[in-house]
Design a protein around this motif. Structure first.
Motif, PDB file in Angstrom:
ATOM      1  N   MET A  61       0.843  -1.196   0.000  1.00 36.10           N
ATOM      2  CA  MET A  61       0.000   0.000   0.000  1.00 36.10           C
ATOM      3  C   MET A  61       0.881   1.249   0.000  1.00 36.10           C
ATOM      4  O   MET A  61       1.801   1.356   0.808  1.00 36.10           O
ATOM      5  CB  MET A  61      -0.901   0.029   1.237  1.00 36.10           C
ATOM      6  CG  MET A  61      -1.907  -1.101   1.282  1.00 36.10           C
ATOM      7  SD  MET A  61      -3.069  -0.891   2.648  1.00 36.10           S
ATOM      8  CE  MET A  61      -1.965  -1.089   4.057  1.00 36.10           C
ATOM      9  N   THR A  62       0.594   2.168  -0.912  1.00 28.45           N
ATOM     10  CA  THR A  62       1.424   3.366  -0.994  1.00 28.45           C
ATOM     11  C   THR A  62       0.646   4.669  -0.952  1.00 28.45           C
ATOM     12  O   THR A  62       1.245   5.739  -0.965  1.00 28.45           O
ATOM     13  CB  THR A  62       2.274   3.352  -2.277  1.00 28.45           C
ATOM     14  OG1 THR A  62       1.401   3.193  -3.402  1.00 28.45           O
ATOM     15  CG2 THR A  62       3.274   2.206  -2.261  1.00 28.45           C
ATOM     16  N   CYS A  63      -0.687   4.602  -0.926  1.00 30.42           N
ATOM     17  CA  CYS A  63      -1.438   5.863  -0.898  1.00 30.42           C
ATOM     18  C   CYS A  63      -2.795   5.670  -0.230  1.00 30.42           C
ATOM     19  O   CYS A  63      -3.191   4.560   0.109  1.00 30.42           O
ATOM     20  CB  CYS A  63      -1.629   6.404  -2.320  1.00 30.42           C
ATOM     21  SG  CYS A  63      -2.897   5.542  -3.260  1.00 30.42           S
ATOM     22  N   GLY A  64      -3.515   6.749  -0.078  1.00 28.81           N
ATOM     23  CA  GLY A  64      -4.817   6.690   0.574  1.00 28.81           C
ATOM     24  C   GLY A  64      -5.837   5.860  -0.174  1.00 28.81           C
ATOM     25  O   GLY A  64      -6.739   5.265   0.435  1.00 28.81           O
ATOM     26  N   HIS A  65      -5.696   5.791  -1.476  1.00 28.83           N
ATOM     27  CA  HIS A  65      -6.618   4.960  -2.237  1.00 28.83           C
ATOM     28  C   HIS A  65      -6.368   3.478  -1.971  1.00 28.83           C
ATOM     29  O   HIS A  65      -7.302   2.678  -1.945  1.00 28.83           O
ATOM     30  CB  HIS A  65      -6.495   5.249  -3.744  1.00 28.83           C
ATOM     31  CG  HIS A  65      -6.900   6.646  -4.102  1.00 28.83           C
ATOM     32  ND1 HIS A  65      -6.014   7.564  -4.612  1.00 28.83           N
ATOM     33  CD2 HIS A  65      -8.085   7.275  -3.987  1.00 28.83           C
ATOM     34  CE1 HIS A  65      -6.655   8.722  -4.811  1.00 28.83           C
ATOM     35  NE2 HIS A  65      -7.907   8.566  -4.434  1.00 28.83           N
ATOM     36  N   CYS A  66      -5.117   3.140  -1.785  1.00 28.24           N
ATOM     37  CA  CYS A  66      -4.788   1.758  -1.413  1.00 28.24           C
ATOM     38  C   CYS A  66      -5.465   1.414  -0.088  1.00 28.24           C
ATOM     39  O   CYS A  66      -6.046   0.337   0.066  1.00 28.24           O
ATOM     40  CB  CYS A  66      -3.289   1.599  -1.221  1.00 28.24           C
ATOM     41  SG  CYS A  66      -2.254   2.079  -2.598  1.00 28.24           S
ATOM     42  N   VAL A  67      -5.363   2.320   0.858  1.00 28.21           N
ATOM     43  CA  VAL A  67      -5.963   2.118   2.180  1.00 28.21           C
ATOM     44  C   VAL A  67      -7.471   1.923   2.043  1.00 28.21           C
ATOM     45  O   VAL A  67      -8.056   1.019   2.653  1.00 28.21           O
ATOM     46  CB  VAL A  67      -5.651   3.319   3.101  1.00 28.21           C
ATOM     47  CG1 VAL A  67      -6.458   3.235   4.389  1.00 28.21           C
ATOM     48  CG2 VAL A  67      -4.161   3.373   3.401  1.00 28.21           C
ATOM     49  N   GLY A  81      -5.938  -6.016  -4.401  1.00 29.03           N
ATOM     50  CA  GLY A  81      -4.729  -5.857  -5.193  1.00 29.03           C
ATOM     51  C   GLY A  81      -3.436  -5.863  -4.399  1.00 29.03           C
ATOM     52  O   GLY A  81      -2.381  -5.497  -4.918  1.00 29.03           O
ATOM     53  N   TYR A  82      -3.519  -6.314  -3.138  1.00 29.47           N
ATOM     54  CA  TYR A  82      -2.347  -6.302  -2.262  1.00 29.47           C
ATOM     55  C   TYR A  82      -2.133  -7.707  -1.695  1.00 29.47           C
ATOM     56  O   TYR A  82      -2.819  -8.640  -2.101  1.00 29.47           O
ATOM     57  CB  TYR A  82      -2.514  -5.244  -1.176  1.00 29.47           C
ATOM     58  CG  TYR A  82      -2.806  -3.911  -1.802  1.00 29.47           C
ATOM     59  CD1 TYR A  82      -1.802  -3.125  -2.314  1.00 29.47           C
ATOM     60  CD2 TYR A  82      -4.133  -3.492  -1.989  1.00 29.47           C
ATOM     61  CE1 TYR A  82      -2.060  -1.942  -2.979  1.00 29.47           C
ATOM     62  CE2 TYR A  82      -4.410  -2.307  -2.649  1.00 29.47           C
ATOM     63  CZ  TYR A  82      -3.371  -1.537  -3.140  1.00 29.47           C
ATOM     64  OH  TYR A  82      -3.641  -0.380  -3.808  1.00 29.47           O
ATOM     65  N   ALA A  83      -1.192  -7.834  -0.761  1.00 28.21           N
ATOM     66  CA  ALA A  83      -0.901  -9.145  -0.215  1.00 28.21           C
ATOM     67  C   ALA A  83      -0.632  -9.062   1.279  1.00 28.21           C
ATOM     68  O   ALA A  83      -0.081  -8.079   1.772  1.00 28.21           O
ATOM     69  CB  ALA A  83       0.321  -9.750  -0.903  1.00 28.21           C
TER      70      ALA A  83
END
Ligand code: 9UX
Length: 68
Positions: free
Chosen positions: A12-18, A64-66
């Motif tokens: 995760m690299t941004c607020g949208h990822c969160v 989309g993450y792990a």
């Protein structure tokens, strides 16, 4: 009684990822609250019963993450 579990999510690299991770985990049965710390990848989940780790893994992967 609620239970709390903490997971670590990579990538995760941004607020949208969160937001994406939070939304997917919130959809799991029994989830009451999700807290994500972007900087560390720590995801704390409050739920009505212990979560199935496989279900959490799938939810995170759908975003989309792990899990680490
Ligand atoms: Mo923007 Mo966060 O592409 O992956 S949603 S960095």
């Amino acid at each position: 009684m609620s239970t709390t579990s903490t997971w670590t999510v990579a990538g995760m690299t941004c607020g949208h990822c969160v937001a994406s991770v939070s939304e997917e985990i919130t959809e799991l049965d029994g989830v009451e609250h999700v807290d994500v710390v972007l900087e560390t990848g720590a995801v704390t989940v409050t739920s009505t019963a212990p979560l199935d780790p496989a279900s959490v893994r799938i939810a995170v992967e759908e975003a989309g993450y792990a899990l680490t």
